[in-house]
Design a protein around this motif. Structure first.
Motif, PDB file in Angstrom:
ATOM      1  N   TYR A  82       1.042  -1.125  -0.297  1.00 19.19           N
ATOM      2  CA  TYR A  82       0.232  -0.139   0.064  1.00 19.19           C
ATOM      3  C   TYR A  82       1.031   1.306  -0.559  1.00 19.19           C
ATOM      4  CZ  TYR A  82      -3.091   4.181   1.719  1.00 19.19           C
ATOM      5  OH  TYR A  82      -3.837   4.869   1.718  1.00 19.19           O
ATOM      6  N   GLY A  84       0.356   5.715   0.624  1.00 19.52           N
ATOM      7  CA  GLY A  84       0.030   7.131   0.904  1.00 19.52           C
ATOM      8  C   GLY A  84       0.201   7.777   0.391  1.00 19.52           C
ATOM      9  N   THR A 113       4.235  -0.288   8.652  1.00 23.98           N
ATOM     10  CA  THR A 113       4.321   1.054   7.615  1.00 23.98           C
ATOM     11  C   THR A 113       5.504   2.367   7.881  1.00 23.98           C
ATOM     12  OG1 THR A 113       2.446   1.562   8.499  1.00 23.98           O
ATOM     13  CG2 THR A 113       2.948   3.148   7.875  1.00 23.98           C
ATOM     14  N   PHE A 140      -3.544  -4.815  -1.091  1.00 27.08           N
ATOM     15  CA  PHE A 140      -3.624  -2.975  -1.400  1.00 27.08           C
ATOM     16  C   PHE A 140      -5.400  -2.749  -0.284  1.00 27.08           C
ATOM     17  CE2 PHE A 140      -5.024   0.946  -2.543  1.00 27.08           C
ATOM     18  CZ  PHE A 140      -3.859   1.701  -2.196  1.00 27.08           C
ATOM     19  N   ALA A 141      -5.939  -4.132  -1.109  1.00 20.27           N
ATOM     20  CA  ALA A 141      -7.194  -3.276  -0.233  1.00 20.27           C
ATOM     21  C   ALA A 141      -7.346  -3.875   1.286  1.00 20.27           C
ATOM     22  CB  ALA A 141      -7.854  -4.599  -1.204  1.00 20.27           C
ATOM     23  N   LYS A 142      -6.946  -5.125   1.451  1.00 21.46           N
ATOM     24  CA  LYS A 142      -6.530  -5.599   3.063  1.00 21.46           C
ATOM     25  C   LYS A 142      -6.040  -4.851   3.817  1.00 21.46           C
ATOM     26  CE  LYS A 142      -6.706 -10.713   2.925  1.00 21.46           C
ATOM     27  NZ  LYS A 142      -6.027 -11.354   3.376  1.00 21.46           N
ATOM     28  N   SER A 143      -4.754  -3.846   3.096  1.00 21.08           N
ATOM     29  CA  SER A 143      -4.462  -2.328   4.012  1.00 21.08           C
ATOM     30  C   SER A 143      -4.670  -2.111   4.350  1.00 21.08           C
ATOM     31  CB  SER A 143      -3.114  -2.791   3.314  1.00 21.08           C
ATOM     32  OG  SER A 143      -1.725  -2.898   2.952  1.00 21.08           O
ATOM     33  N   THR A 144      -6.198  -1.497   3.223  1.00 19.62           N
ATOM     34  CA  THR A 144      -6.761   0.107   3.354  1.00 19.62           C
ATOM     35  C   THR A 144      -7.490  -0.920   4.934  1.00 19.62           C
ATOM     36  OG1 THR A 144      -8.216  -1.542   1.505  1.00 19.62           O
ATOM     37  CG2 THR A 144      -6.986   0.361   0.870  1.00 19.62           C
ATOM     38  N   LYS A 145      -8.196  -2.047   4.521  1.00 18.59           N
ATOM     39  CA  LYS A 145      -8.720  -2.481   5.674  1.00 18.59           C
ATOM     40  C   LYS A 145      -8.185  -1.929   7.340  1.00 18.59           C
ATOM     41  CE  LYS A 145     -12.851  -4.814   3.645  1.00 18.59           C
ATOM     42  NZ  LYS A 145     -13.064  -4.626   4.538  1.00 18.59           N
ATOM     43  N   ILE A 147      -5.827  -0.450   7.127  1.00 16.02           N
ATOM     44  CA  ILE A 147      -5.813   0.947   7.937  1.00 16.02           C
ATOM     45  C   ILE A 147      -6.651   1.435   8.974  1.00 16.02           C
ATOM     46  CG2 ILE A 147      -5.213   3.488   7.482  1.00 16.02           C
ATOM     47  CD1 ILE A 147      -3.413   2.247   5.337  1.00 16.02           C
ATOM     48  N   LYS A 148      -7.985   1.529   8.611  1.00 13.44           N
ATOM     49  CA  LYS A 148      -9.410   1.574   8.876  1.00 13.44           C
ATOM     50  C   LYS A 148      -8.988   1.009   9.723  1.00 13.44           C
ATOM     51  CE  LYS A 148     -13.078   4.021   8.557  1.00 13.44           C
ATOM     52  NZ  LYS A 148     -13.163   5.107   8.714  1.00 13.44           N
ATOM     53  N   GLN A 151      -7.130   2.781  12.692  1.00 12.81           N
ATOM     54  CA  GLN A 151      -7.918   4.267  12.901  1.00 12.81           C
ATOM     55  C   GLN A 151      -9.266   4.079  14.125  1.00 12.81           C
ATOM     56  OE1 GLN A 151      -8.775   5.036   8.955  1.00 12.81           O
ATOM     57  NE2 GLN A 151      -6.312   6.550   8.654  1.00 12.81           N
TER      58      GLN A 151
END
Length: 180
Positions: A82, A84, A113, A140-145, A147-148, A151
């Protein structure tokens, strides 16, 4: 600066024979040593992708799945999962191989990270990521999950109105005794 790079352009593999000096008191390879190797390969992968010096911002989900023995060949594979603006999530897979039998075992997977920095220590923009296959897209998709989720977890536990009283009944099912 290159605007986008393929995942394969910055993948890094390292292998190292595990020596007795890397072991803990139980005769297994010390987890701290493995983490040190993982941090190094994450740095190499992130720096290769960004073209900049990178620092470790966080380490997520370090699970030691299987102990590593003295004399095994450890191979670590890192790739950018991923990106940013200035940060990158580096996925690392750790395998150990018995070099006499050829038997391999998955020992660890983790996510570091990393943040790209300039000479003065300021964060710098990193190239985007070109996803070329289902595996790249899944990572990539799993990384966004992740990260969410991170948060949300941070928000819940950093709230100023966090009260331990809300958790007293919840703690009944755990191996704790509350004495006030």
């Amino acid at each position: 600066m290159t605007k986008f790079k393929k995942v394969t352009a910055s993948q890094v593999d390292i292998s190292e024979l595990m020596l007795p000096s890397y072991s803990n008191f139980n005769g297994k390879i010390h987890g701290g040593y493995v983490l040190s190797l993982m941090d190094r390969i994450a740095f190499a992968c992130a720096s290769k992708h960004s073209g900049a010096y990178c620092v470790t911002a966080s380490v997520d989900t370090v699970d030691f799945l299987s102990p590593i023995e003295i004399g095994e060949l450890v191979t670590m594979k890192a790739s950018v999962n991923y990106v940013g603006n200035s940060s990158m999530v580096i996925g690392i897979r750790v395998e150990a191989e018995n070099i006499r039998t050829g038997e391999k075992k998955h020992c660890n997977s983790s996510y570091f990270t990393m943040v790209a920095k300039d000479e003065s220590g300021k964060s710098v923009k990193v190239p985007g990521l070109i996803l070329t296959n289902d595996n790249d897209i899944r990572r990539f998709a799993k990384s966004t999950k992740r990260i969410k989720m991170k948060q949300n977890r941070k928000k819940e536990f950093m709230e100023t109105d966090f009260s331990s009283e809300e958790y007293i009944d919840f703690l009944d099912k755990y191996n704790v005794k509350i004495e006030r």
